[in-house]
Design an enzyme around this catalytic site. Structure first.
Site, PDB file in Angstrom:
ATOM      1  N   HIS A   1      35.884  42.610  40.711  1.00 54.46           N
ATOM      2  CA  HIS A   1      35.434  42.392  42.188  1.00 54.46           C
ATOM      3  C   HIS A   1      34.152  42.355  42.369  1.00 54.46           C
ATOM      4  O   HIS A   1      33.232  43.253  41.749  1.00 54.46           O
ATOM      5  CB  HIS A   1      36.496  43.492  42.871  1.00 54.46           C
ATOM      6  CG  HIS A   1      37.818  43.348  42.636  1.00 54.46           C
ATOM      7  ND1 HIS A   1      38.646  42.318  43.058  1.00 54.46           N
ATOM      8  CD2 HIS A   1      38.810  44.395  42.637  1.00 54.46           C
ATOM      9  CE1 HIS A   1      39.692  42.513  42.687  1.00 54.46           C
ATOM     10  NE2 HIS A   1      40.025  43.913  42.575  1.00 54.46           N
TER      11      HIS A   1
ATOM     12  N   GLY B   1      46.475  44.123  46.029  1.00 53.22           N
ATOM     13  CA  GLY B   1      46.701  42.949  47.027  1.00 53.22           C
ATOM     14  C   GLY B   1      45.987  41.821  46.314  1.00 53.22           C
ATOM     15  O   GLY B   1      46.443  41.406  45.120  1.00 53.22           O
ATOM     16  N   PHE B   2      45.124  40.946  46.916  1.00 48.60           N
ATOM     17  CA  PHE B   2      44.588  39.725  46.489  1.00 48.60           C
ATOM     18  C   PHE B   2      43.115  39.761  46.467  1.00 48.60           C
ATOM     19  O   PHE B   2      42.464  40.537  47.331  1.00 48.60           O
ATOM     20  CB  PHE B   2      45.245  38.731  47.188  1.00 48.60           C
ATOM     21  CG  PHE B   2      44.603  38.653  48.771  1.00 48.60           C
ATOM     22  CD1 PHE B   2      43.208  37.954  48.878  1.00 48.60           C
ATOM     23  CD2 PHE B   2      45.322  39.096  49.620  1.00 48.60           C
ATOM     24  CE1 PHE B   2      42.792  37.845  50.428  1.00 48.60           C
ATOM     25  CE2 PHE B   2      45.120  39.160  51.052  1.00 48.60           C
ATOM     26  CZ  PHE B   2      43.678  38.604  51.484  1.00 48.60           C
TER      27      PHE B   2
ATOM     28  N   CYS C   1      42.339  38.554  33.787  1.00 47.95           N
ATOM     29  CA  CYS C   1      44.000  38.733  33.884  1.00 47.95           C
ATOM     30  C   CYS C   1      44.640  38.553  32.390  1.00 47.95           C
ATOM     31  O   CYS C   1      45.813  38.317  32.428  1.00 47.95           O
ATOM     32  CB  CYS C   1      44.520  37.558  34.940  1.00 47.95           C
ATOM     33  SG  CYS C   1      43.835  37.702  36.560  1.00 47.95           S
TER      34      CYS C   1
END
EC number: 2.3.1.181
Length: 266
Positions: A80, A197-198, A215
């Site tokens: 992020h 969440g996203f 991922c």
């Protein structure tokens, strides 16, 4: 579903530290469980940080020892940071919770958001998140002048793009015309209330993803709205569009408990 509350926690110079946002998630989660607040979506931007979900393997972490925060969401490792719109929907769902349906709703809102900016995205079977599809394998450009028959990813399940140079880096997936993820989704449900969440890549420096196996997926890469559209796109532009589609999808969803199939009688 009751009306959603959106909270814009901080963007740009006011980016929110991951730990601070995580603490706020837990506070809102407890309040939502107690029906003290309505369903809430926290929207924000983080300073650069790697987070690892419960299924992250040691082999998928940065090779250079870059710090990683281990978190309690599903999924694997991701990044992020600046240029990425992060959303944490904290919603009370009927039990037993249908986690897959919740993920599909988030995907739908983000697919609609990308479409409004002129980018076609989709789901990929067996892989969560929102994707830009690449060309069929036989139509992709050769790497390094070699035939795709020599691409190590075709035969080695443990292929590690971090060890094979920029031609294989996740950030260069667009040049290779591969499938590439533009939005990652990882959630947790506790006491019937969702967390995490996203993360939608708007205009980040995608080279941050080259230190990890994003991922846990070795045969695809990452994308962003700005790179795919070939123009500058800002969080400020995307924020109200994403809010509108999240509200439309989540408020109008017909929420149902997960169906539990009973075992046949012996």
């Amino acid at each position: 579903m009751s009306e959603l509350r959106f909270v814009r926690m901080g963007f740009g110079a006011d980016r929110v530290d991951y730990q601070e946002a995580w603490d706020e998630q837990r506070r809102v989660h407890a309040a939502r469980f107690a029906d003290e607040v309505p369903d809430t979506v926290l929207l924000l931007e983080h300073p650069p940080v790697y987070t690892a979900g419960r299924r992250t393997e040691d082999s998928e972490r940065p090779l250079d020892g870059t710090p990683v925060i281990d978190v309690d969401r599903g999924g694997k490792i991701t990044w992020h940071g600046p240029g990425q719109l992060v959303g944490y929907p904290i919603q009370k769902l009927p039990r037993p919770v249908d986690v897959v349906a919740h993920v599909r709703r988030l995907e739908e809102a983000l697919i609609r958001t990308c479409a409004e900016f002129g980018l076609e995205t989709t789901r990929v079977e067996g892989r969560s998140g929102v994707w830009v599809l690449g060309d069929p394998v036989e139509q992709r450009p050769a790497l390094g002048g070699l035939s795709l028959d020599f691409d190590p990813r075709l035969t080695d399940e443990e292929f590690d793009p971090r060890l094979n140079g920029p031609d294989y880096a996740p950030s260069n997936a667009g040049q290779r015309r591969e499938d590439r993820k533009i939005a990652a989704i990882g959630i947790r449900v506790a006491k019937g209330v969702t967390m995490h969440g996203f993360a939608l890549n708007v205009n980040p420096d995608n080279k941050w993803f080259d230190r990890i196996i994003p991922c846990g997926i070795r045969d695809a890469g990452v994308a962003s709205l700005a790179n795919e559209l070939g123009r500058d796109v800002t969080i400020e532009e995307v924020l109200p569009v994403a809010e509108r589609h999240l509200r439309d999808v989540l408020e109008n969803a017909e929420l149902r408990p997960r169906v539990i199939e009973k075992a046949p009688a012996a």
